[in-house]
Design a protein around this motif. Sequence first.
Motif, short mmCIF file in Angstrom:
data_model
loop_
_atom_site.label_atom_id
_atom_site.label_comp_id
_atom_site.label_asym_id
_atom_site.label_seq_id
_atom_site.Cartn_x
_atom_site.Cartn_y
_atom_site.Cartn_z
N MET A 24 42.31 27.73 41.74
CA MET A 24 42.28 26.42 41.09
C MET A 24 41.10 26.33 40.13
SD MET A 24 43.50 23.63 43.92
CE MET A 24 43.04 24.45 45.44
N GLN A 26 40.83 28.04 37.44
CA GLN A 26 40.41 29.40 37.07
C GLN A 26 40.03 29.49 35.59
OE1 GLN A 26 43.80 31.59 38.53
NE2 GLN A 26 44.95 31.47 36.64
N ALA A 27 40.61 28.64 34.75
CA ALA A 27 40.14 28.53 33.37
C ALA A 27 39.13 27.39 33.38
CB ALA A 27 41.29 28.20 32.43
N ARG A 29 34.58 26.08 33.19
CA ARG A 29 33.23 26.19 32.64
C ARG A 29 32.38 27.32 33.21
NH1 ARG A 29 32.50 20.03 33.86
NH2 ARG A 29 33.98 20.79 35.39
N TYR A 34 35.44 30.59 28.20
CA TYR A 34 36.00 29.23 28.20
C TYR A 34 35.08 28.29 27.43
CZ TYR A 34 37.10 24.49 29.70
OH TYR A 34 37.39 23.14 29.70
N PHE A 44 36.95 18.66 25.49
CA PHE A 44 37.95 19.02 26.50
C PHE A 44 39.36 18.52 26.13
CE2 PHE A 44 40.10 17.56 30.47
CZ PHE A 44 40.52 18.80 30.91
N ILE A 71 47.73 29.18 35.52
CA ILE A 71 48.08 27.76 35.57
C ILE A 71 47.83 27.17 34.19
CG2 ILE A 71 45.83 27.11 36.56
CD1 ILE A 71 47.53 24.81 38.04
N LEU A 72 48.87 26.51 33.70
CA LEU A 72 48.80 25.81 32.42
C LEU A 72 47.46 25.08 32.28
CD1 LEU A 72 50.08 24.27 29.96
CD2 LEU A 72 50.92 22.62 31.65
N PHE A 73 46.81 25.20 31.14
CA PHE A 73 45.58 24.44 30.92
C PHE A 73 45.93 23.06 30.37
CE2 PHE A 73 41.82 22.84 28.94
CZ PHE A 73 40.87 23.14 29.90
N ILE A 76 45.56 16.28 34.79
CA ILE A 76 46.45 15.30 35.41
C ILE A 76 46.35 13.93 34.73
CG2 ILE A 76 46.30 16.46 37.67
CD1 ILE A 76 44.68 13.95 38.61
N LEU A 77 45.30 13.70 33.95
CA LEU A 77 45.12 12.38 33.34
C LEU A 77 45.78 12.27 31.97
CD1 LEU A 77 41.46 11.71 34.53
CD2 LEU A 77 43.62 10.95 35.55
N PHE A 89 36.38 11.42 28.14
CA PHE A 89 35.56 12.10 29.14
C PHE A 89 34.09 11.94 28.76
CE2 PHE A 89 39.59 13.85 30.25
CZ PHE A 89 39.48 14.25 31.58
N PHE A 142 51.96 21.89 36.18
CA PHE A 142 51.45 20.97 37.20
C PHE A 142 51.41 19.54 36.70
CE2 PHE A 142 47.28 19.56 35.74
CZ PHE A 142 47.00 20.47 34.73
N SER A 207 44.99 14.95 45.03
CA SER A 207 43.60 15.20 45.41
C SER A 207 43.03 14.15 46.36
CB SER A 207 42.73 15.27 44.16
OG SER A 207 43.23 16.25 43.30
N HIS A 323 39.73 24.18 46.86
CA HIS A 323 39.64 23.18 45.79
C HIS A 323 39.22 23.95 44.54
CE1 HIS A 323 38.36 18.81 44.57
NE2 HIS A 323 39.51 19.16 44.06
C1 LIG Z 1 41.52 15.02 39.99
C2 LIG Z 1 41.95 16.02 38.93
C3 LIG Z 1 41.66 15.96 37.54
N1 LIG Z 1 42.25 17.06 36.95
C4 LIG Z 1 42.88 17.81 37.90
C5 LIG Z 1 42.75 17.16 39.14
C6 LIG Z 1 43.39 17.59 40.44
C7 LIG Z 1 42.69 18.72 41.08
C8 LIG Z 1 41.34 18.38 41.62
O1 LIG Z 1 41.26 17.63 42.61
O2 LIG Z 1 40.36 18.91 41.06
C9 LIG Z 1 43.67 19.04 37.71
C10 LIG Z 1 43.28 19.99 36.65
N2 LIG Z 1 42.26 19.89 35.73
C11 LIG Z 1 42.26 21.01 34.94
C12 LIG Z 1 43.34 21.84 35.33
C13 LIG Z 1 43.72 23.07 34.55
C14 LIG Z 1 44.19 24.22 35.26
C15 LIG Z 1 43.22 24.95 36.13
O3 LIG Z 1 42.52 25.87 35.64
O4 LIG Z 1 43.19 24.66 37.35
C16 LIG Z 1 43.96 21.23 36.43
C17 LIG Z 1 45.11 21.71 37.28
C18 LIG Z 1 41.33 21.31 33.85
C19 LIG Z 1 40.06 20.57 33.79
N3 LIG Z 1 39.86 19.23 33.97
C20 LIG Z 1 38.54 18.92 33.73
C21 LIG Z 1 37.86 20.12 33.40
C22 LIG Z 1 36.39 20.22 33.01
C23 LIG Z 1 36.31 19.67 31.62
C24 LIG Z 1 35.35 20.39 30.71
O5 LIG Z 1 35.62 21.53 30.28
O6 LIG Z 1 34.35 19.76 30.38
C25 LIG Z 1 38.80 21.16 33.44
C26 LIG Z 1 38.58 22.61 33.09
C27 LIG Z 1 37.93 17.56 33.77
C28 LIG Z 1 38.37 16.62 34.83
N4 LIG Z 1 39.66 16.29 35.12
C29 LIG Z 1 39.69 15.43 36.20
C30 LIG Z 1 38.35 15.16 36.57
C31 LIG Z 1 37.94 14.26 37.72
C32 LIG Z 1 37.53 15.88 35.70
C33 LIG Z 1 36.03 15.81 35.64
C34 LIG Z 1 35.41 16.60 36.72
C35 LIG Z 1 34.99 17.94 36.19
O7 LIG Z 1 34.37 17.95 35.13
O8 LIG Z 1 35.31 18.95 36.86
C36 LIG Z 1 40.90 14.91 36.81
#
Ligand SMILES: Cc1c2[nH]c(c1CCC(=O)O)Cc1[nH]c(c(CCC(=O)O)c1C)Cc1[nH]c(c(CCC(=O)O)c1C)Cc1[nH]c(c(C)c1CCC(=O)O)C2
Length: 344
Positions: A24, A26-27, A29, A34, A44, A71-73, A76-77, A89, A142, A207, A323
Amino acid sequence: MAEQKKILRALAGETQDVPPIWMMRQAGRYLPEYRATRAQAGDFLKLCYNPELAAEVTLQPIRRYGFDAAILFADILLIPQALGADLWFVTGEGPRLSTITTEADFAKLGPVSDIHETLNPIYETVKILSRELPSETTLIGFAGAPWTVATYMIAGRGTPDQGPAHALKQENRPLFEALLARITEATIDYLSKQIEAGAEVVKIFDSWAGSLKGDDFRKYALQPCREITAALKQRHPGIPVIGFPREAGEKYLGFAKETGIDCLALDNSVDPLWAAQNLQVDGCVQGNLASRHMVTGGQDLVDETRAIVQAFKNGPHIFNLGHGITPDADPDNVQLMIDTVRGG
Ligand SMILES: Cc1c2[nH]c(c1CCC(=O)O)Cc1[nH]c(c(CCC(=O)O)c1C)Cc1[nH]c(c(CCC(=O)O)c1C)Cc1[nH]c(c(C)c1CCC(=O)O)C2
């Protein structure tokens, strides 16, 4: 005929000597490549909506590590945004959205039929990936589960206890349920388009499922997952679905059977030996190494990884973290985990 991909074999219920593996987030920071591509995209969200660059970051961990799934980049938002919510963000803090707490807020959301206008670039990313991925790599699409997505839409941000969403559920249940229904419908269409574009598996991320208790869990976590799974399997017979009711605890019991999902993703609070006896009997399980090992590494990582592989060796298993990997992780620890799973 080429041998079927390892992930698809696990999802079909096959026990394998070496389980397939992906991770999870995997792509993300923790990878310098990346961070470079995100900088090139600007931020982002721009990265999510740029099909060429989103496909590039999806492929980066496949090139570096040879994971069995990509997993598709995306995020969920994007669904709330496609329904008309504002989304941005804040660096170092996380997502912010316009809030939905009244009928008037809800009335401003657009119809489900309009979401694809916003989400078309995501389907384009899937198309590029299904052309470019190695033949042995499975492409996972996803979406967030309705409850988890609703917690962000109601509060306008991430919350430690999902308080605002629980409050709306208590104070205005019809509005809360109307919001969940709208997200559910949008999610079915969104995942369906991902499948049409080439996603071979879809995963539903709930989540915050762990904060729903009793009948609420049944109505707002289990039931929407069952509805989405049934609709997808009706439109796309045989499409495998992974469900992730994170922190569901004992409510993991029976979840796969009752929802019709093909694989239950486990968070790291679940004991693998208990899960092998009580959950894997119903089908494939995915998980569940604690993400902190990707920061700390060493013999602990190796021992825990081996213990998980060992616990699940008599049934279908996809190795993963419990996670997402965190930005402070060391890329070498990811390699150590993979080598350990694959017999190093
Ligand atoms: C709750 C949730 C979100 N997004 C996601 C969830 C469910 C999984 C979980 O519980 O973590 C799911 C998600 N978010 C992202 C993916 C891409 C695929 C993967 O590599 O898993 C997936 C499957 C990219 C992302 N989504 C986000 C990033 C980091 C953004 C960045 O590059 O600055 C990535 C790579 C940002 C994000 N997106 C979300 C939050 C709360 C945040 C901020 C927290 C953080 O910074 O980690 C909402």
